[in-house]
Write an enzyme that holds these catalytic residues in place. Structure first.
Site, PDB file in Angstrom:
ATOM      1  N   CYS A 190      -2.117  15.306 -13.790  1.00 34.66           N
ATOM      2  CA  CYS A 190      -1.543  14.940 -12.508  1.00 34.66           C
ATOM      3  C   CYS A 190      -2.832  14.571 -11.576  1.00 34.66           C
ATOM      4  O   CYS A 190      -3.515  15.158 -11.364  1.00 34.66           O
ATOM      5  CB  CYS A 190      -0.957  16.134 -12.290  1.00 34.66           C
ATOM      6  SG  CYS A 190      -0.478  16.381 -10.541  1.00 34.66           S
ATOM      7  N   CYS A 225      -2.253  22.964  -4.264  1.00 34.13           N
ATOM      8  CA  CYS A 225      -2.504  24.032  -5.615  1.00 34.13           C
ATOM      9  C   CYS A 225      -4.077  23.782  -6.089  1.00 34.13           C
ATOM     10  O   CYS A 225      -4.587  22.688  -6.019  1.00 34.13           O
ATOM     11  CB  CYS A 225      -1.482  23.560  -6.640  1.00 34.13           C
ATOM     12  SG  CYS A 225       0.159  23.635  -6.096  1.00 34.13           S
ATOM     13  N   GLU A 231      -0.441   6.632  -9.462  1.00 39.67           N
ATOM     14  CA  GLU A 231      -0.488   6.534 -10.630  1.00 39.67           C
ATOM     15  C   GLU A 231       0.866   7.010 -11.445  1.00 39.67           C
ATOM     16  O   GLU A 231       1.724   7.768 -10.956  1.00 39.67           O
ATOM     17  CB  GLU A 231      -1.705   7.229 -11.403  1.00 39.67           C
ATOM     18  CG  GLU A 231      -1.435   8.622 -10.912  1.00 39.67           C
ATOM     19  CD  GLU A 231      -2.499   9.746 -11.432  1.00 39.67           C
ATOM     20  OE1 GLU A 231      -3.648   9.022 -11.129  1.00 39.67           O
ATOM     21  OE2 GLU A 231      -2.657  10.579 -11.956  1.00 39.67           O
ATOM     22  N   CYS A 255      -0.624  15.109  -2.224  1.00 41.65           N
ATOM     23  CA  CYS A 255       0.332  16.189  -2.104  1.00 41.65           C
ATOM     24  C   CYS A 255      -0.141  17.289  -1.113  1.00 41.65           C
ATOM     25  O   CYS A 255      -1.270  17.460  -1.019  1.00 41.65           O
ATOM     26  CB  CYS A 255       0.612  17.022  -3.403  1.00 41.65           C
ATOM     27  SG  CYS A 255       1.624  18.160  -3.385  1.00 41.65           S
ATOM     28  N   CYS A 303      -4.991  21.594  -9.270  1.00 38.47           N
ATOM     29  CA  CYS A 303      -4.328  20.311  -9.454  1.00 38.47           C
ATOM     30  C   CYS A 303      -5.177  19.255  -8.604  1.00 38.47           C
ATOM     31  O   CYS A 303      -5.711  19.206  -7.497  1.00 38.47           O
ATOM     32  CB  CYS A 303      -3.058  20.496  -8.883  1.00 38.47           C
ATOM     33  SG  CYS A 303      -2.209  18.991  -8.724  1.00 38.47           S
ATOM     34  N   CYS A 312       6.273   9.141 -16.648  1.00 34.38           N
ATOM     35  CA  CYS A 312       5.825  10.628 -15.926  1.00 34.38           C
ATOM     36  C   CYS A 312       5.458   9.713 -14.379  1.00 34.38           C
ATOM     37  O   CYS A 312       4.615   8.748 -14.420  1.00 34.38           O
ATOM     38  CB  CYS A 312       4.695  11.192 -16.206  1.00 34.38           C
ATOM     39  SG  CYS A 312       4.084  12.389 -14.918  1.00 34.38           S
TER      40      CYS A 312
END
Ligand code: SAH
Ligand code: SF4
Length: 348
Positions: A341, A121, A97, A117, A124, A110
């Site tokens: 995010c 984290c 995205e 990822c 997130c 952005c």
């Protein structure tokens, strides 16, 4: 040759690479420059649009290059119309995205650098997905080209880029750097290095490289906690690159580049918004050339924490300011379109 994938996505090539290919095809150097301009200034997305070159060369482009790897599959706009988020499908079916934000006459994009990822984290949405794969430089660039074409209809263009979408940019170092260089190229897209911000979870060796490779690009560090115990519980990478070493690297960075560092701090009620954390943070960064961005948590499915109250956010800010640390509370934007995010891809 008749395989549009033989030379891959056209945006994966920097100008030198394209010039080399056209030289092999027996074309003069200026031809490569014309095509570069077509791609990055005119934003042409199809070989048939290259009216400045011969039919034969247009066909050759079509036969050898692919002109897009990103298909938009959904578009969401916030109620105030200021934030717009697009979900793209890549050629292997994976999704990423990118978000366009219009504030204060700026058009900020952005963009993502990875599918998912690997950093994990806890708070997130992208981290909760796990790692898919790295994006190529062209797939990073194409997100920008997509929104630029869209803005062109309004006679606008992206004024700023933040590399804060899905993924850890410094964990996909080469492609991220190449994409930024391509977008900065003066004969093409020509976006100033100082208009670009890269946000990292704090991969120390890559920050050192980054300071040398792109000293003009803004650097943001996702800090979120001021002691190792808390930070490791939120950002597992802290086990490998603990706070003391990270702070030393940040100091070296500011010394070497003369540039201010931004520290990102996602405010989570009762976790990292305490007076104690604000004090510890002040001790860590007092006197450093820096700025702190306080961002109330965006809720995600895989994490129970709540965003801090307005009062706690203000109290945290006051404590930093009493140590003369510049600090801003960022408003959550596009919350109803899941503009945090990784949130669109996980809710799809
Ligand atoms: N991987 C990079 C860049 C992408 S994340 C990094 O971590 O810096 C961009 C920013 O969004 C980071 O500061 C990240 O910590 C923050 N973020 C992630 N999840 C969030 C959430 N649920 N609410 C608010 N901020 C979040
Ligand atoms: Fe990755 Fe950044 Fe999310 Fe951490 S905050 S999981 S580094 S995208």
């Amino acid at each position: 040759m008749n395989d549009p994938e033989s030379l891959g996505l056209v945006y994966d090539h920097d100008l030198d690479s394209l010039l080399g290919i056209f030289e092999d095809w027996g074309e003069p150097t200026y031809r490569g420059k014309q095509i570069w301009e077509g791609l990055y200034r005119n934003l042409w997305g199809n070989p048939s649009e290259f009216t400045n070159i011969s039919n034969i060369l247009r066909e050759k482009l079509a036969d050898n290059f692919s002109f897009n790897h990103l298909s938009p599959i959904s578009n969401l706009e916030s109620k105030d119309k200021l934030t717009q988020k697009s979900l793209f499908r890549l050629t292997d079916g994976k999704t990423i995205e990118a978000v366009l934000m219009r504030y204060n006459k700026r058009c900020t994009l952005c963009i993502s650098t990875q599918v998912g990822c690997a950093m994990g984290c806890t708070f997130c949405a992208t981290g909760q997905m796990g790692f898919g794969r790295n994006l190529s430089s062209g797939e990073i660039v194409e997100q920008v080209i997509f929104f630029s074409r869209y803005l062109k209809k309004e006679d606008k263009r992206p004024t700023n880029i933040v590399v804060m979408g899905m993924g850890e940019p410094l964990h996909n170092y080469e492609s991220t750097i190449q994409a930024i260089r391509q977008l900065n190229h003066p004969d093409g897209f020509n976006l100033g290095m100082r208009r670009i911000t890269v946000s990292t979870v704090g991969i120390i060796p890559a920050i050192r490289r980054f300071a040398k490779d792109l000293p003009q690009v803004n650097l943001a560090i996702s800090l979120h906690a001021a002691d190792d115990e808390l930070r490791s519980s939120m950002l597992p990478i802290n086990e490998k690159y603990p706070i003391h070493d990270l702070m030393q690297t940040c100091r070296e960075y500011t010394k070497q580049t003369g540039r201010r560092i931004s520290f990102e701090w996602t405010l989570i009620q009762g976790i990292n918004d305490t007076f104690e954390q604000a004090q510890k943070l002040s001790r860590l960064i007092e006197g450093m050339l820096c700025h702190v961005n306080l961002v109330p948590l965006n809720p995600t499915n895989g994490y129970d924490g709540k965003k801090s109250s307005r009062e706690r956010a203000k109290a945290f800010k006051s404590e930093l300011e009493s140590h003369k640390i510049p600090c801003t509370i960022r408003v959550r934007r596009g919350i109803e379109i899941l503009a945090g995010c990784g949130q669109l891809a996980t809710n799809n």
